[in-house]
Every structure is written in C-alpha cells, then in structure tokens.
Design an enzyme around this catalytic site. Structure first.
Site, PDB file in Angstrom:
ATOM      1  N   ASN A   1       0.859  -1.199   0.000  1.00 31.56           N
ATOM      2  CA  ASN A   1       0.000   0.000   0.000  1.00 31.56           C
ATOM      3  C   ASN A   1       0.888   1.240   0.000  1.00 31.56           C
ATOM      4  O   ASN A   1       1.791   1.354   0.834  1.00 31.56           O
ATOM      5  CB  ASN A   1      -0.881  -0.040   1.270  1.00 31.56           C
ATOM      6  CG  ASN A   1      -1.856   1.134   1.338  1.00 31.56           C
ATOM      7  OD1 ASN A   1      -1.860   1.989   0.455  1.00 31.56           O
ATOM      8  ND2 ASN A   1      -2.661   1.146   2.371  1.00 31.56           N
TER       9      ASN A   1
ATOM     10  N   SER B   1       0.245   3.208   3.513  1.00 35.40           N
ATOM     11  CA  SER B   1      -0.104   2.213   4.521  1.00 35.40           C
ATOM     12  C   SER B   1      -0.023   2.817   5.928  1.00 35.40           C
ATOM     13  O   SER B   1       0.952   3.486   6.277  1.00 35.40           O
ATOM     14  CB  SER B   1       0.865   1.049   4.401  1.00 35.40           C
ATOM     15  OG  SER B   1       0.541   0.082   5.357  1.00 35.40           O
TER      16      SER B   1
HETATM   17  N1  LIG Z   1     -13.071   3.723  -1.832  1.00 38.12           N
HETATM   18  C1  LIG Z   1     -11.933   3.931  -2.497  1.00 38.12           C
HETATM   19  N2  LIG Z   1     -11.942   4.621  -3.646  1.00 38.12           N
HETATM   20  C2  LIG Z   1     -10.809   4.838  -4.341  1.00 38.12           C
HETATM   21  N3  LIG Z   1      -9.603   4.393  -3.958  1.00 38.12           N
HETATM   22  C3  LIG Z   1      -9.522   3.683  -2.814  1.00 38.12           C
HETATM   23  C4  LIG Z   1     -10.688   3.450  -2.017  1.00 38.12           C
HETATM   24  N4  LIG Z   1     -10.309   2.726  -0.944  1.00 38.12           N
HETATM   25  C5  LIG Z   1      -8.960   2.563  -1.064  1.00 38.12           C
HETATM   26  N5  LIG Z   1      -8.511   3.160  -2.151  1.00 38.12           N
HETATM   27  C6  LIG Z   1      -7.104   3.159  -2.648  1.00 38.12           C
HETATM   28  O1  LIG Z   1      -6.399   2.148  -1.972  1.00 38.12           O
HETATM   29  C7  LIG Z   1      -5.301   2.671  -1.281  1.00 38.12           C
HETATM   30  C8  LIG Z   1      -5.099   1.952   0.021  1.00 38.12           C
HETATM   31  O2  LIG Z   1      -6.162   2.211   0.869  1.00 38.12           O
HETATM   32  P1  LIG Z   1      -5.978   2.371   2.437  1.00 38.12           P
HETATM   33  O3  LIG Z   1      -4.794   3.191   2.729  1.00 38.12           O
HETATM   34  O4  LIG Z   1      -7.270   2.829   2.948  1.00 38.12           O
HETATM   35  O5  LIG Z   1      -5.704   0.923   2.858  1.00 38.12           O
HETATM   36  P2  LIG Z   1      -5.625   0.384   4.343  1.00 38.12           P
HETATM   37  O6  LIG Z   1      -6.612  -0.719   4.410  1.00 38.12           O
HETATM   38  O7  LIG Z   1      -5.781   1.464   5.290  1.00 38.12           O
HETATM   39  O8  LIG Z   1      -4.182  -0.204   4.377  1.00 38.12           O
HETATM   40  P3  LIG Z   1      -3.203  -0.281   5.632  1.00 38.12           P
HETATM   41  O9  LIG Z   1      -3.649  -1.381   6.489  1.00 38.12           O
HETATM   42  O10 LIG Z   1      -1.911  -0.552   4.976  1.00 38.12           O
HETATM   43  O11 LIG Z   1      -3.254   1.025   6.263  1.00 38.12           O
HETATM   44  C9  LIG Z   1      -5.602   4.123  -1.080  1.00 38.12           C
HETATM   45  O12 LIG Z   1      -4.433   4.882  -1.019  1.00 38.12           O
HETATM   46  C10 LIG Z   1      -6.424   4.448  -2.309  1.00 38.12           C
HETATM   47  O13 LIG Z   1      -5.573   4.774  -3.377  1.00 38.12           O
HETATM   48 MG   LIG Z   2      -4.642   2.397   6.566  1.00 39.20          MG
END
Ligand SMILES: Nc1ncnc2c1ncn2[C@@H]1O[C@H](COP(=O)(O)OP(=O)(O)OP(=O)(O)O)[C@@H](O)[C@H]1O
Ligand SMILES: [Mg+2]
Length: 1079
Positions: free
Chosen positions: A157, A160
C-alpha cells in the site's frame, strides 16, 4: 410523493449476500466479481458492508450521494458505505446508542479510506453552525497530520497506516459533534531506521525535503536531496501519484486548522530534521590499550548540526554514544560501547525520538479536538487499524499487527456469529448450529498470560542471564510446540522437521487469515525497546522544550531503576482496553477486501479475494444471517414502537409485553414464518417485514400527528374562541356601561334643561307678578304723592310767589356774568397785536361769547396800533404789503428785502447837483432813483446805469454823465420777468410794436429789485390809464434783443465773481445767469 426505492431496484448481482441463491463460495465470489466489474464496490451481508478497493476514484462520494443516502433506510438504496454511516449516525442520534465502526481488512484493502468516508459523511449530515463546523474541520484535518507522520509506502500500500488508530467522535443530544479523542496503537517505529526493499520511511521525511521552502530547509540545516540521508531509502523515494511537496503544504495547513501554533510546528519539523541528522552519524572503531574496540564518531558535522537544532551540548551526546552507564542499586558502572552498540544506540534514539514525537502529536491533537462541554456525550468510534499483513520478512511489528487483527476478528466473531447463535439458543428459538472457525484459540496462543507468546517474550526479556532471540525461540519451541496453530522447525513436533520453508530461526503461526512466518531475530530487542539511560538523560538536558518534554525519564531527579513495561505488554494492555471499549458499543462492520496485489484498478484476482473472504469468515457470516433473523428486538421496546398499529394495543397495553406483541402481529396479519417469538425478544426473519412494520408505523405516526394536530388545532381554536367570547362579554359590558352612562347623562342634562326652563318660567312668572305688585305699589305711591302734592299745593299755594325760579335763575346768571367780566378786566392781555395770550373761559356756556370777545379785542387792538401810523409810513407799509403779495413764497430774494425800508430815491436826485440836468430832463416826480446794472446783450457783462421811475416812465441814464440813455413810457412795458432765486436780475419786456420796442427789451440787475418791481407794479396799478403790469416769475424766460429772442436761464451754482450772480452769453439763443446756491 416520495418514491419508494429498495436495494432490489436495478440490482447488479445481489446487493445483499443474504439473498444469494444458491449460496456457495463460487457464487459468492462470482457475485462480488460481477458487482466489482460494474463498479459496485459495496455489497451487504445483512448489516455488514463488504468494500472492495477500486484503486481509482469513483463518482460515488459526491454531495448529491450524501443527500441521497441521508435519512434513508439501510436497505432502501443500493449498498454504500454511506448507508452504514447513516444508519450508525441515526441510531446514535435517535436511539441514544453509542456506535463503533469496525473497519477490517488486510493492508491496502481500503480501511483508512473507508474511515475517512464515514467521517466525512457524518460531518456532512450532522448539524451546522460556526462552532460545529470548526469542530468538524478539526476532526477531519487531524487525518492528514497523522497520515503524514504515521503512514508510509509499503509494498502492499502506497499509503499504509503504520499505526493503529481509534477515534471516538463525541456528539451532543442533537447529534452535533462536540469533539473527539484519538487513541494510537504501536507505531511501527523500526521503519524510521530501516525500510524493507521497495518501501519508504514515513511520508513526513520526504514531504519535508520536497515541500519546505529553501529558507525553512536552511533553518533546519537540511538539503533538498534524499540521497544525503541514510535513513531514507532511495529506490522508492518517489511514489507514483504522490505529490510530497503538495502534501507538505496540506499537512502544514491541516496542522494550523487543528490548532498547532507556529512555534510548535517549527519544533516538530526540527525533531524530524534531527532524526534525519541522527541517521547520518557514523561510527568507526578505535582500539583501546586493553585490546577492546571503542566507537568514535566519524564525522562530527552532522552531530554538531543536530545538537544545534535540539539545543544539546555536543559533548554530552558524543559521550552518550560512546559510553553506557548501568545503575544497579547503589552501583553505577560505565562501559564503553563498541561500534555495533553505538549504531544500536543511535537507531534506538532515532526510533524513540520519532515514536515519542508521534505520540506527542496525538496528545496535542487530542488537546485541540477534545469536547469543551462536560455534558454526557454520545460516542461514535471509528477503528482504523493496520491491516493483516504477510511480508517476506515478518518481524515483531507484523506479529503485533497481526495479533491486533486476530483480536478484531475475534470481536467480530463474538458479536456477530457466536453472539448471534448464542442468542437464538438463549431465546429458545429453534436453530441449527452453523460451524465457523473461532480464532479465540489463536488469540490465546499469543496473549495467554501463562504460556502465550507475548508472555514468553516478556519472561525472556526480564530473565537474568543472557537473553537472545534464540533463547526466546527455544522457549517458544518448548512451551507452544503442542499448539495446533504454532509451527516451528525446532519443536518436538516432527511434522515440520523437514519443512524447508520454515527456517530454524523462525516460527510460524496459523493466523485466521493465513500462515505467517516470523523471524525471531529482533523480537527481544524490540520488545525491550531499550534506550540507554545516557541517551535519555542527554535528551533531557536539551534546551529544546519539546525534546525535554519527550524524555521525562531522563530527568536525573527521577531516576527509575525499574524496567519500563515491554512493548508487547503495553500493546496487549491497550488492545485489551480497546476490545472492552468496543464491546460496550453497537458495532457496525466494514470488511475491506483487496481485489489484487498490484494496486491496480479493474483487476479481480479471484484467489486473493477468495482467501480474504475465507479468513474474514464472510461465508459463515452469510450462512448465519440466512439461517437466522434479520432483526430482533426486546418485547418492551418493540411494543412501545409499534403499538400504535393495532387498536387493541393502542394507546396502552395492560398485559405483558410479549402478549402485546403477539396481539399486534396477529392484528397486522404478518405471516407466522416471518417471525419467531423468543424469550425476551421477537425475531423478524426478513428485513422487508421490518420495513413493512416501519412503513405502517410511519403512516400511523402521520395519522397520529394529524390527530394531535387536529386536537391541538381544535383546542387552540376553542381556546381562542373562548377568549374571544370572554373578551366580547367584557367589551360589551363596558360598552353597555358606557352607552347607559351616556344615555343617563343625556337624560340628566335634558331633565336639567327642562327643569331650568320650568323653573325659569316659574321664576319669570313670579318676577312678573312681583314686578306688577311693585309697579302697583309705586303707582299707588305716585298717585298718592301727586294726590298729596295736589292737596298740599292746593293748600299751600297761597303761601308761595309766582315765577320765583326764573328770577332766581336770571339773578344767578347775571351774577356769573358780572364775575366773568370783572375777572376778564383784571386779566387783560397786552396791546401788542402779536400777543396771542387770552384768559381761559370759566364756564362752558360762555364759550361762544368768550371767543367773540377775543376777536373784538384783537381787532380793536390792531385799529389802535394802525392809528399811530403817518401817511408816509402807511405808504411804505402798503408798498411792503404789495411786495409781499407779489413775491412772498415766489422769489427767494424776497425774505431778505422784508426788513429793508423802501427808500425810493437812493441817489437824492433832487438835492444832488450832479444829477440836476437829469432831474430837469425828467418832468415827473421821481418815484425811485437808483443805480442798476444794464446787462450787455452781446457778452452778458453789466454796465452801471441810473434807473429812474416816474409815474409815467422808466428812464435809464448814464451814471457818470447823467445823460438819458433810454426812456420807456410805462404803457410800453408789457411785463417784467424775474427769476425765483436770490439774484437781482429783471427783464423789462416791451410791448411789441411800441416805439420803445425798437431797441429791444432791457435786462437789468439791481440790489433793490423787490422795491423796483413793487414800485413799477404799483405805479401801473394806480395809473388809471394803464394796464396792470404783468410780473412773470420764472427761471427761464425769453428776452427780445432787437431781432433775436434770447432765453435767459438761471442756474444755481458757484459764479466766478464771489457771491453775486454772474451772467454769461452762451450762444445766440441763451444767456446763462449763475446764481449762488442758497444752501
Ligand atoms: N473507496 C476507495 N476509492 C478509491 N480508492 C480507494 C478506495 N479505498 C482505497 N482506495 C485506494 O487504496 C489505497 C489503500 O487504501 P488504504 O490506505 O485505505 O488501505 P488500508 O486498508 O488502510 O491499508 P493499511 O492497512 O496498509 O493502512 C488508497 O491509497 C487508495 O488509493
Ligand atoms: Mg490504513
């Protein structure tokens, strides 16, 4: 009319997995894929939302969408994260239930994005206002700050979360946000000093170097070049789609909004810079005489700059990198550090510095966003924790992160699956048990107080003697060897002896989400989290206030010889608190799924999704949901909520609540297979039954509202009417009173008028009578008096003389007259005719006589006066009188002549021998002889002439010789012209045609003009044969000079020769005489 929509409308695949037919893993994945391909990233399992990461921005988070989902039933519209957020928010606001949003999924599945979407939705739908908006803005802006410091690019990610975050948003009773509290969980601080291949350090380092101004960098002693810093991995410094410079500005702006002061922001950046500098400090070995190696700093420049930044004395820090002091009870032993230890110390300091800065940031944000009021809050917790992760090389951090995810899965199982099934059993609902994997056993493997991995690690760390990662692994191998989820090459369990995928230095745990191989190396150190006391004391000595604050244990006054709690212990404690906290709240689940490992849109890797669906227990979730009931509610609140739908339960149900609900359902004719009666709750199988009840209730509420409205309006109208009526009575009473008063006053005044007339009439009648009586009396008296008079006169006449009154009157008058005349005699005025005095009259009746007497006296007095005059005097006065008649008020010269006696012969012509000849030439008696000026006709100059006047003629003779120059018989004189002014000019005008007229008229001037003219006039008047001489008094007259008629004009002015008038010939027609002005 409101259009009723449903989740079932225009559905792609099935929106709710509960409705999936037939239910199998394949159909489940097929449905997810089908929806994902059609950009439907959200799908429900009952009330749980499955969210697929689209890896691209979709137009489904617009303000219009927010409005669409606002206040709508969960199943009313197609699945969306907004529906869950709305449900949670309304439940919090309307039913006063604290909520928590649990977002789970592996790293990169979209948890952080989901948590931000939930927060932004709640911010958009909750109350507005200046204060509320500020709170909302602060809550939302805390995200970019924490992400900059706590997120990093990993292989999974690009953004992340390297820390766990739980945020409680607090609301008041209206649903307006009041503030919030953020809890953070174990930052992956090892990343500060080392990043796996293809990953980056925390964003803030790159953001600072890319986005800060040259000036700021200079102040922080930094260069805009990642390669200059050992702690920054270079191979992936630039991340696609990440604009570090722009993000730096966003972070600064967010910090400002959250409430960071300018100097606080500067301090934070100084610390970040210090960490970078710290990474650049390098050590070299230096051999000591005792044969040991001692570390020395290679290049002190970075150390110097770092010390300048933090206000630390360079020598203090330098020493802390070279020596380590161990205090034990009373002993204090100082040992030198070798190069490896020095590097360890440096990295430990960098990690501590950064993680403590991060915790300080969270505390500082909490300070800003904390609710200001002390009233009871409703709380919505949003949990966004690092996702389950399996790296190539998994260490202590991954172990901790995955443990946390285990716990979350546990709570999910607790609350949804087990709890649900247990509830059916508890409630006595017929139920076939669904098998699901309960990960409690894995949690126990990790957290068990006696033989859990964390407990073992702690035990190992605290144990005296040599402790290494190997001894720890040994311990695990002995204690956990039997555990079915623990795998190790060295365990007695021969199963893995030949498993080459499991190195000797590693152990493997079968997590709910898969097997993870952990390298034991670093576990002990990371758990100990040791920072040499010398370093913390050096930090405490800094003049930089923030640094000092971050290392309180460095205070020599508070030396604590006790070991600080281990990282694992702390984490376990905070996770346990979090779990307890979550259990008190109503859970709302968002289960994030990652469609592929490539961070790419439109790719659906079935095996990856299948794996996630399995370990998330989604199939079990659907099965339990399908076998069970969609909705349950205790009888009391259920009856309370729907009792208005049935006449028998409305408004009060006297019996037990369950019977009430039964009656209600009976009455509503809900099919019996749609619900079941539990011991304390009713279970509704299908959401649509619930919607049916809700719709009926809504309708009923509308009817009730109409009824209440009707009654209220009736009451209001009645009250209004009664008030009007009451008022009308009061008004009419007052009006009647007023009208009667007015009428009474009118009658009273009319009565008074009538009365007064009647009384007047009576009084007049009486008066008339009395007057009549009085007149009668008077008449009687008069008659009697006359009668008596007559009687008396008749009797006494003989005694009185006749006409005595007249005689008395005459006598009195005579007496008065006598007195008057005598008084007049004694008071006579003088004999002067000009004396105006005369005595006043004594009686008015003598008025006429008195005035007549005055006139007579005056005449007499004048007569007496005149009689004194001789004939000559008389003649003189007569002349004077005539002069007055001619000139008075006509010529200005006249007043000066009044007191000049008219001598007549000024030359004594008879006596003077000089004029003998002239005298003899004139036969008549000379009446006047004088010298006059004859005006020369040509130039207006005068020539002296003797002027003689006789009874018959006017003679002009030479003054010297006495020779007669001209003799004009009086009858030839037509008129004399003089001016009105003070001059002595006069013109003798001759009758036209007379003998004398040949020479023309004479223009003369004399000092005795008045006398000359008067005498001329008089002579003419007395001569019987002559006509009266005309005297023309005018300032402009014509004179005949021979043939010419010349105009003589008198002008007032200042003549040349002093005070006498002068004459000047102006032209043929005009002779101008300048007369001195009298003024
Ligand atoms: N609903 C959405 N619409 C568009 N892009 C999304 C969406 N959800 C996630 N993303 C894309 O996916 C990427 C990773 O999402 P996110 O950072 O929320 O993951 P996470 O589950 O929090 O991961 P981690 O556990 O590593 O923090 C974001 O940076 C974004 O680019
Ligand atoms: Mg996250």
């Amino acid at each position: 009319m409101e259009v009723k929509t449903s989740l079932l409308d225009n559905m792609i695949g099935v929106g709710d997995m509960v409705l999936l037919e037939p239910l199998s893993e394949d159909s489940f994945l097929e449905n997810l894929k089908n929806r994902f391909d059609h950009n439907e990233i959200y799908t429900y399992i009952g009330s749980v939302v499955i969210s697929m990461n689209p890896y691209r921005s979709l137009p489904i988070y617009t303000p219009d969408k927010v409005e669409e989902y606002r206040n709508r039933n969960f199943y009313e519209l197609s699945p969306h994260i907004y529906a869950l957020a709305d449900e949670a928010y309304r439940s919090l606001r309307d039913q006063d239930k604290d909520q928590c949003i649990l977002i789970t999924g592996e790293s990169g599945a979209g948890k952080t994005e989901a948590s931000k979407l939930v927060m932004s939705y709640v911010a958009a739908v909750c109350g507005k206002g200046q204060e509320v908006n500020k709170v909302k803005e602060q809550l939302l802006q805390s995200n970019p700050v924490l992400e900059a410091f706590g997120n990093a690019k990993t292989v999974r990610n690009d953004n992340s979360s390297r820390f766990g975050k739980y945020m409680d948003i607090e609301f008041d009773f209206k649903g307006d946000p009041l503030g919030g509290v953020i809890s953070n969980y174990l930052l992956e601080k090892s990343r500060v000093v080392k990043q796996p291949r293809g990953e980056r350090n925390f964003h803030i380092f790159y953001q600072l170097l890319s986005g800060a101004s040259d000036d700021t960098l200079k102040k922080l002693k930094l260069h805009r070049d990642f390669s200059k810093y050992n702690y920054l991995s270079l191979d992936s410094a630039a991340v696609n789609g990440l604009d570090d410079a722009a993000n730096f500005r966003t972070v600064r702006n967010a910090m400002q909004i959250v409430g960071f002061m300018e100097d606080e922001m500067q301090s934070v950046l100084e610390l970040v810079a210090a960490v970078l500098k710290l990474g650049n400090i390098e050590f070299k070995p230096e051999s000591r005489c005792n044969g040991t190696d001692e570390s020395r700093i290679k290049d002190k420049n970075d150390l110097k700059e770092m010390c300048e930044l933090l206000g630390i004395e360079q020598s203090v820090l330098e020493r802390a990198f070279s020596y380590r002091t161990v205090e034990a009870k009373l002993e204090k032993v100082s040992t030198t550090l070798n190069v490896a230890q020095a590097y360890y110390a440096r990295d430990a300091l960098a990690k501590n510095l950064y993680s403590r800065l991060f915790s300080w940031l969270v505390t500082r944000i909490n300070e800003s966003i904390k609710a200001q009021t002390k009233t009871r809050h409703k709380v919505m917790g949003v949990l966004d924790i690092y996702g389950f992760e399996i790296f190539e090389d998994n260490s202590f951090e991954q172990f901790i992160i995955n443990y946390c995810n285990e716990k979350l899965q546990q709570i999910f199982i607790e609350l949804t699956l087990r709890e649900e099934q247990e509830e059916y059993v508890r409630e006595g609902i017929e139920w076939t048990n669904i098998e699901y994997f309960n990960n409690a056993v894995i949690c126990d493997l990790i957290e068990n107080n006696q033989n859990g991995i964390l407990a073992m690690l702690d035990e190992e760390c605290l144990r005296p003697g040599t402790v290494t990662d190997e001894t720890f692994l040994d311990k695990l191998n002995t204690v956990c060897a039997e555990h079915q989820h623990f795998e190790s090459r060295l365990s007695k369990n021969s199963k893995f002896l030949t498993d080459h995928s499991l190195p000797h230095s590693c152990f493997r745990i079968q997590h709910y989400a898969g097997k993870v191989l952990y390298r034991a190396e670093g576990f002990v150190d990371k758990n100990n989290d040791l920072l040499y006391r010398d370093l913390s004391q050096a930090m405490y000595k800094a003049t930089h206030s923030l640094i000092k604050q971050l290392f309180p244990e460095g205070n020599p006054a508070k030396v604590n010889l006790k070991r600080p709690p281990t990282a694992g212990f702390q984490f376990r404690a905070s996770v346990s608190t979090l779990m307890k906290n979550l259990q008190t709240k109503n859970p709302n689940y968002i289960r994030c799924i990652k469609p592929n490992d490539k961070k790419a849109s439109h790719i659906f890797t079935e095996s990856l999704v299948c794996h996630q669906a399995r370990y998330l227990g989604l199939m079990e979730n659907v099965r339990v949901r399908r076998a069970g009931y969609a909705f349950r509610q205790a009888y009391e609140p259920c009856l309370e909520r729907y009792k208005m739908l049935c006449k028998r339960t409305w408004p009060h149900w006297r019996g037990p609540a369950r019977q009430g609900v039964e009656v209600l359902m009976d009455d509503l004719q809900v099919p019996t297979d749609e619900f079941s009666y539990g011991r304390s709750k009713i279970f509704i199988r299908n959401p649509r039954t619930l919607f049916f009840l809700e719709d009926r209730r809504k309708q009923c509420l509308q009817d009730l509202a109409a009824l209440i409205q009707k009654i209220y309006r009736g009451w209001k109208c009645r009250t209004h009417f009664l008030l009007l009526k009451k008022s009308q009575i009061v008004v009419s009473a007052w009006y009647r009173r007023y009208a009667q008063q007015k009428k009474y006053k009118k009658i009273k005044s009319a009565t008074t008028v009538v009365q007064s007339y009647a009384r007047g009439w009576q009084a007049r009648k009486l008066l008339r009578e009395l007057k009549y009586q009085k007149r009668c009396k008077e008449a009687v008296t008069t008659i009697a008096a006359y009668w008596h008079g007559t009687q008396v006169r008749r009797e006494y006449r003989k005694f009185f003389r006749a006409h005595a009154g007249k005689k008395i009157y005459d006598f009195t008058i005579q007496r008065i007259m006598q007195k008057y005349f005598l008084g007049l005699k004694s008071d006579m005025p003088s004999m002067s005719p000009i004396d105006k005095k005369w005595p006043a009259r004594p009686y008015r009746f003598l008025d006429g006589a008195h005035r007549e007497l005055q006139r007579i006296f005056h005449l007499w007095r004048c007569k007496k006066y005149r009689s004194q005059f001789t004939e000559e005097m008389k003649a003189v006065y007569e002349e004077k009188l005539e002069a007055s008649e001619i000139f008075k008020d006509k010529k200005a010269l006249y007043p000066s002549s009044v007191n000049q006696p008219f001598k007549g012969d000024y030359l004594e012509i008879g006596k003077n021998p000089k004029y003998q000849k002239l005298n003899s030439a004139v036969d008549e008696k000379v009446l006047l002889a004088d010298v006059v000026n004859k005006i020369n006709r040509a130039n207006g100059k005068g020539a002296a002439r003797i002027f003689l006047l006789t009874k018959k003629s006017v003679v002009l003779a030479d003054q010297k010789t006495g020779q007669v120059k001209a003799s004009v018989p009086l009858p030839d004189l037509a008129s004399v012209s003089v001016s009105t002014q003070t001059d002595g000019f006069f013109a003798l005008k001759l009758k036209a045609g007379s003998a004398s007229a040949i020479k023309g008229d004479f223009l003369l001037s004399s000092e005795h003009l008045i006398e000359i003219i008067t005498k001329l006039h008089r002579t003419g008047a007395t001569a019987a044969d002559q006509e009266q001489l005309n005297i023309d008094i005018s300032d402009e007259f014509l004179v005949q000079f021979k043939q010419d008629k010349v105009c003589v004009k008198f002008i007032q002015g200042a003549p040349k020769n002093g005070n006498s008038a002068s004459c000047r010939r102006k032209n043929n027609r005009l002779l101008e005489v300048m007369v001195p002005s009298t003024a």
